[in-house]
Write an enzyme that holds these catalytic residues in place. Structure first.
Site, PDB file in Angstrom:
ATOM      1  N   ASP A   1     -17.170  11.769  34.796  1.00 22.74           N
ATOM      2  CA  ASP A   1     -17.512  13.313  34.724  1.00 22.74           C
ATOM      3  C   ASP A   1     -18.786  13.460  33.927  1.00 22.74           C
ATOM      4  OD1 ASP A   1     -16.266  12.626  32.554  1.00 22.74           O
ATOM      5  OD2 ASP A   1     -15.195  14.401  32.047  1.00 22.74           O
TER       6      ASP A   1
ATOM      7  N   LYS B   1      -9.027  19.260  32.070  1.00 24.11           N
ATOM      8  CA  LYS B   1      -9.826  19.327  30.777  1.00 24.11           C
ATOM      9  C   LYS B   1      -9.945  20.877  30.702  1.00 24.11           C
ATOM     10  CE  LYS B   1     -12.442  14.931  29.844  1.00 24.11           C
ATOM     11  NZ  LYS B   1     -13.802  14.489  29.731  1.00 24.11           N
TER      12      LYS B   1
ATOM     13  N   SER C   1     -12.074  12.026  34.078  1.00 22.99           N
ATOM     14  CA  SER C   1     -13.226  11.610  33.108  1.00 22.99           C
ATOM     15  C   SER C   1     -13.412  10.004  33.516  1.00 22.99           C
ATOM     16  CB  SER C   1     -12.722  11.635  31.801  1.00 22.99           C
ATOM     17  OG  SER C   1     -13.751  11.042  30.797  1.00 22.99           O
ATOM     18  N   HIS C   2     -13.148   8.806  32.802  1.00 22.76           N
ATOM     19  CA  HIS C   2     -13.530   7.596  32.982  1.00 22.76           C
ATOM     20  C   HIS C   2     -12.422   7.021  33.535  1.00 22.76           C
ATOM     21  CE1 HIS C   2     -10.961   7.721  29.274  1.00 22.76           C
ATOM     22  NE2 HIS C   2     -11.106   6.427  29.164  1.00 22.76           N
TER      23      HIS C   2
ATOM     24  N   ARG D   1      -3.282  14.697  31.948  1.00 20.40           N
ATOM     25  CA  ARG D   1      -3.982  13.470  33.027  1.00 20.40           C
ATOM     26  C   ARG D   1      -2.652  12.684  33.424  1.00 20.40           C
ATOM     27  NH1 ARG D   1      -6.511  12.012  29.266  1.00 20.40           N
ATOM     28  NH2 ARG D   1      -5.425  10.051  28.440  1.00 20.40           N
TER      29      ARG D   1
ATOM     30  N   HIS E   1     -19.281   8.604  23.854  1.00 20.19           N
ATOM     31  CA  HIS E   1     -19.390   9.822  23.828  1.00 20.19           C
ATOM     32  C   HIS E   1     -20.336  10.318  22.396  1.00 20.19           C
ATOM     33  CE1 HIS E   1     -16.202  11.652  26.257  1.00 20.19           C
ATOM     34  NE2 HIS E   1     -15.535  10.930  25.789  1.00 20.19           N
TER      35      HIS E   1
ATOM     36  N   ASP F   1     -20.169   7.895  33.023  1.00 21.46           N
ATOM     37  CA  ASP F   1     -18.694   7.867  33.568  1.00 21.46           C
ATOM     38  C   ASP F   1     -18.475   8.832  34.583  1.00 21.46           C
ATOM     39  OD1 ASP F   1     -18.655  10.088  31.880  1.00 21.46           O
ATOM     40  OD2 ASP F   1     -16.756   9.775  31.128  1.00 21.46           O
TER      41      ASP F   1
ATOM     42  N   ASP G   1     -19.823  13.064  30.810  1.00 24.28           N
ATOM     43  CA  ASP G   1     -19.902  13.300  29.267  1.00 24.28           C
ATOM     44  C   ASP G   1     -19.989  12.139  28.156  1.00 24.28           C
ATOM     45  OD1 ASP G   1     -17.272  12.077  29.714  1.00 24.28           O
ATOM     46  OD2 ASP G   1     -16.103  13.848  28.657  1.00 24.28           O
ATOM     47  N   ARG G   2     -19.890  10.686  29.253  1.00 22.47           N
ATOM     48  CA  ARG G   2     -20.276   9.551  28.450  1.00 22.47           C
ATOM     49  C   ARG G   2     -21.553   9.073  28.779  1.00 22.47           C
ATOM     50  NH1 ARG G   2     -14.802   6.187  27.479  1.00 22.47           N
ATOM     51  NH2 ARG G   2     -13.322   7.605  27.072  1.00 22.47           N
TER      52      ARG G   2
END
Length: 439
Positions: free
Chosen positions: A232, A106, A96-97, A10, A316, A230, A234-235
């Site tokens: 992507d 990822k 992600s976030h 990242r 998560h 978020d 996943d949260r």
């Protein structure tokens, strides 16, 4: 700063992370897979993702990998793709976030959790350019219909609750409303047009100031609850029927009570969580297992112990039924919990007592001095009755509270969080730490 983090790659696109970097990462991942391997690849909605994903796929195919291109997907759909099909690995281009200017990769190799050693191995291969040569292939695969069907098969509305979905213009923008409508819920949408510039709010919903618009909409429309994802997907972070953010530890407690009522299991949780989480696990005859903060650390332990659920302060939530974390699955489960009772989310959340606890308090500290700061805090155990834990950083456990000081892996700073039975005692613990560190 290196683009190789603890469990993914990242950085700021164009400055820290380039298209050439991602191409080489694709070559490196190809070296870590068996010859002729199949890898499923997706990407989020960020503006830089299409170009980076193309370069990642090129790197993989030039290392002989057969790529199944999943298109634009939320990260949990990649996990579903790996769990439900025959593939040797998977990767998604996402940050992600993180803010819009970031991007990354990822990935998973087989079903193993990516660890620091995995990242270090990839970094070594990339630096040495120890790449295999091959001629792979690319096949486009539309996995989202199957992912959606798996969710609507598992969840159906017990009552026609009204839900406000805030996707933050991220990867859940289209599929989350579709999943809730297919399950029989009444849905209002907020920021559900995909836009990788994230024009309406930050991709990080666990910073509750980013939920102002969602809170207002839930309250204004008289919805039963709201959920924010978020970047992507996943949260997940929830808003109650009164338009107030639900602290993530309280959401985890609700999942614990729901999933352990018939089958007590261990529960893995972020060590900086409120003690209310541990208390809820014990009340349900479960076994509390604290773990260091970080997706990979929580997931690895969650799988090792066969937990029904696990969670992080960041939002998560991992589910034993899946074997991974999924923000949309969490949101549908919250709706299922509410559908089984006539109590409102505000009432359920307010009934969960949290002792006084700080948010993450961040203090500037050069990398070279971070360990000395931790050593000074640990030395307090010589003059104050407490237990010391080194799961991640230094945690002092008093009879009536705790304090956790951790190094930052992404910035020259340390992070402090503390909790106590009373506000006065919390202030005393904070004053002690501040005095020790000269803050």
């Amino acid at each position: 700063m290196s683009i190789f983090k603890d469990c993914d790659v990242r950085g700021v696109f164009g400055r820290e992370l380039t298209c050439e970097d991602v191409y080489r990462i694709g070559r490196g991942l190809g070296a870590m897979l068996p010859p002729g391997a199949v890898m499923r690849v997706g990407g989020d909605v960020r503006l830089s993702t299409p170009e980076l994903k193309q370069r990642l796929i090129r790197g993989l195919t030039e290392s002989g990998v057969r790529v199944e291109d999943l298109g634009t997907i939320p990260t949990p759909a990649l996990y579903y793709a790996l769990a439900s099909g025959k593939a040797d690995g998977g990767a998604t281009v996402t940050a992600s976030h993180n803010p819009p200017e970031y991007n990354g990769v990822k990935f998973m190799l087989g079903h193993d959790v990516v660890t620091r050693s995995t990242i270090d191995r990839l970094k070594e291969i990339v630096q040495k350019e120890d790449f295999p040569s091959g001629s792979g292939s690319v096949t486009k695969v539309d996995l989202l219909p199957a992912y959606l069907a798996s969710l609507t098969k598992r969840f159906g509305a017990r009552r026609p609750l009204k839900v406000v979905i805030d996707a933050g213009n991220g990867a859940m923008s289209e599929i989350a409303p579709a999943a809730f409508r297919s399950a029989g819920y009444r849905v209002s949408t907020l920021f559900c047009t995909p836009d990788g510039a994230f024009p309406n709010r930050s991709p990080n919903p666990s910073e509750y100031e980013n939920l102002t618009a969602l809170c207002a909409m839930v309250k204004g429309e008289g919805a039963d609850f709201g959920v924010a994802f978020d970047g992507d997907g996943d949260r997940a972070v929830f808003v109650d029927n009164l338009g107030r953010p639900v602290i993530n530890e309280k959401s985890l407690v609700l999942f614990i009570r729901h999933l352990l009522k018939d089958r007590p299991t261990p529960v893995v949780y972020d060590q900086k969580s409120s003690s209310a989480v541990r208390r809820a696990i014990l009340e349900m005859d479960g076994a509390p297992i604290p773990e260091r903060s970080g997706h990979a650390f929580i997931k690895r332990r969650f799988l090792e112990v066969g937990a029904a659920v696990a969670g992080e302060v960041s939002g998560h939530f991992f589910f034993g039924e899946l074997g991974y974390d999924d923000g949309l699955y969490a949101a549908l489960m919250m709706a299922d919990i509410l559908g089984a009772t006539d109590r409102k989310l505000a009432e359920l959340a307010d009934a969960i007592a949290l002792p006084p606890i700080t948010p993450d308090l961040r203090f500037p500290c050069p990398y070279a001095e971070q360990q000395s700061w931790l050593d000074r805090v640990e030395a307090l155990s010589e003059t104050h009755p407490c237990r010391v834990s080194h799961l991640d950083g230094v945690r002092l456990e008093f009879d009536d509270g705790w304090a956790l000081l951790r190094k930052s892996v992404t910035a020259e700073q340390v992070t402090l969080r503390a909790e106590a039975d009373t506000r006065q005692r919390l202030d005393e613990i904070l004053a002690l730490i501040r005095q020790t560190l000269g803050l």
